[in-house]
Design a protein around this motif. Structure first.
Motif, PDB file in Angstrom:
ATOM      1  N   LYS A  38     -47.707  14.590 -23.612  1.00 21.90           N
ATOM      2  CA  LYS A  38     -48.704  15.520 -23.250  1.00 21.90           C
ATOM      3  C   LYS A  38     -49.643  14.721 -22.368  1.00 21.90           C
ATOM      4  N   LYS A  89     -40.874  20.926 -16.679  1.00 20.79           N
ATOM      5  CA  LYS A  89     -40.490  20.549 -18.020  1.00 20.79           C
ATOM      6  C   LYS A  89     -39.136  21.245 -18.488  1.00 20.79           C
ATOM      7  N   TRP A 130     -48.173  18.138 -18.536  1.00 26.89           N
ATOM      8  CA  TRP A 130     -47.290  16.977 -19.125  1.00 26.89           C
ATOM      9  C   TRP A 130     -47.159  15.967 -18.381  1.00 26.89           C
TER      10      TRP A 130
END
Length: 467
Positions: free
Chosen positions: A176, A147, A207
């Motif tokens: 999420k 991420k 994620w």
């Protein structure tokens, strides 16, 4: 390996009929395409039969997500400049599924709104207000480091183990990954030991990343079986070439026994009785991830070949192909996905049996799901109203006929139930099942498979199955 769809048929005799049902079309309802307009006809309020045309894909159009051939090198170069996400084996299988349109009208890995609708409604509402079925999340997990690497980029490259670009995911959304909610909603339990969860979710990132997918080259496995992996578009072309006026799909992830043959041939007979002139069977074994104790795909395909060589399916009315989806073992939730994907491949009838996509409870000595819930859910599922569900009675070995037959509760003493566990035990110990349970050639393949496992466990080399 000989082409599986070019082998001959011997139809089992004295087959009992399917249970009469009102699911989507009553199986005892006669029907002729000529009874309505030249091209179409309708029965009841839920079902629309198209005569001479295949059922439309979900959303009205098959969504294939390939880069145009003339643009592939350019997109490959573009991918090298983007942040990279390395795909697992299961991730790659989902890329395959998405790219060919099995999940139409999805245009890539799910964004959050699609993910939530899938979890909570088993369906997705389109912009025009219509609803399509979607019961299992098709998502891509990333961890914190990935991420952070992506940062503010709006696109990422999806790469294989050797960092070769596979696809580009654009207009991305990161959200999420609530694993507990995903597991509970999909499987109805968070008990430890769920195979797909252990393999693909538990150790995945926190994620999820969704976006529009463009696949640079069609996914190939180079395992000798790619010729059996027909896309929905290729299957539709084949059904059209054969002038199919009905397509009935049968999924399996186990070796084919004569009970399966009984079911498939009896289904075709019933469709002919309904007035169809050329019903075509899509025999569609699952080819993605399966749990460790399932027979591997190579061995299953070899077993299917022997079963067909011994005379099970008619080459003129059967198409054998591999369904590339991974297996969840999520029972009534997953069986909706299996049915929906076959709509996109052109099937308007779907055969469903006992405990579809089910498994034993990972902790307790019982089935994880009610054996009848799969077929009941399919008859009510949102977005599957156009699909005709064909439930069937349990087949067992009939001692009075020395063969497989639909179970008759009025004479239970005449039947032997040979479970998958029992079948595996017989094959492992090189014992023969009752005559008429499975063709000799197919049974020999199973014995060879378990023999190869014994050799591997004893320090030998397990022979690769020739394709």
């Amino acid at each position: 390996m000989a082409a599986i769809s070019s082998l001959s048929l011997k139809t089992p005799t004295k087959i009992q009929s399917l249970t009469k049902t009102h699911y989507a079309i009553p199986l005892n309802l006669p029907f002729s395409c000529r009874s309505k307009s030249k091209r179409t006809g309708s029965i009841g309020s839920r079902t629309r039969i198209r005569c001479g045309l295949l059922i439309e894909p979900d959303g009205g159009k098959l969504v294939e997500l390939f880069v145009e051939e003339s643009q592939r090198e350019l997109k490959r170069e573009d991918a090298l400049k983007l942040p990279k996400i390395k795909l697992t084996k299961i991730d790659l299988e989902w890329v395959h599924v998405l790219s060919e349109g099995w999940a139409s009208p999805l245009k890539g890995f799910m964004r959050e709104d699609e993910f939530l609708q899938t979890l909570h409604f088993n369906s997705i509402r389109l912009e025009d207000g219509s609803v399509v079925n979607m019961s299992v999340p098709i998502v891509l997990a990333i961890d914190d480091s990935q991420k952070n690497l992506i940062g503010g980029s709006s696109s990422v490259a999806l790469v294989d183990d050797e960092n070769n670009p596979i696809a580009i995911l654009s207009d991305i959304e990161i959200y999420k990954h609530n694993k507990e909610e995903r597991i509970a909603r999909t499987w109805g339990t968070t008990a430890p030991g769920l195979p797909y969860v252990d393999e693909a979710i538990t150790h995945s990132g926190n994620w999820l990343i969704g976006g529009d997918l463009k696949v640079i080259d069609p996914v190939k496995y180079n395992d000798g079986l790619d010729r059996f992996r027909l896309s929905p578009a290729e299957l539709r072309d084949e059904f059209t070439r054969r002038n199919a006026d009905a397509v009935f799909a049968f999924q399996l992830r186990n070796p084919v026994h004569n009970g399966h043959a009984l079911l498939m041939t009896d289904t075709r007979r019933r469709l002919l009785e309904m007035g169809y002139k050329n019903p075509v069977l899509l025999l569609h074994p699952l080819g993605g991830y399966t749990k460790a104790d399932d027979v591997p795909l190579h061995w299953r395909m070899k077993q299917h070949e022997k079963v067909l060589e011994d005379g099970v399916l008619d080459p003129e009315t059967t198409v054998v192909s591999i369904f590339p989806s991974p297996m969840h073992y999520a029972g009534p939730t997953e069986v909706q996905w299996h049915a929906k994907a076959r709509i996109n491949a052109g099937a308007n009838f779907y055969i469903v049996g006992r405990d579809p996509a089910g498994m034993s409870h990972p902790l307790e000595k019982r089935d994880l799901y009610d054996a009848d819930h799969g077929k009941k859910v399919l008859s009510m599922a949102p977005g599957l109203e156009r699909l005709n569900i064909l439930p069937f009675r349990v087949a067992a070995y009939d001692k009075t006929k020395n063969g497989m037959a639909f179970f008759d509760p009025s004479r239970p003493q005449d039947f032997i139930f040979i479970s998958g566990t029992k079948m595996r035990t017989l094959a492992k110990t090189k014992e023969s099942p009752p005559d008429g349970f499975m063709c000799p050639g197919g049974w020999k393949v199973l014995v060879e498979y378990y023999d190869s496992l014994d050799q591997a466990e004893n320090g030998g080399v397990s022979e690769t199955v020739p394709a």
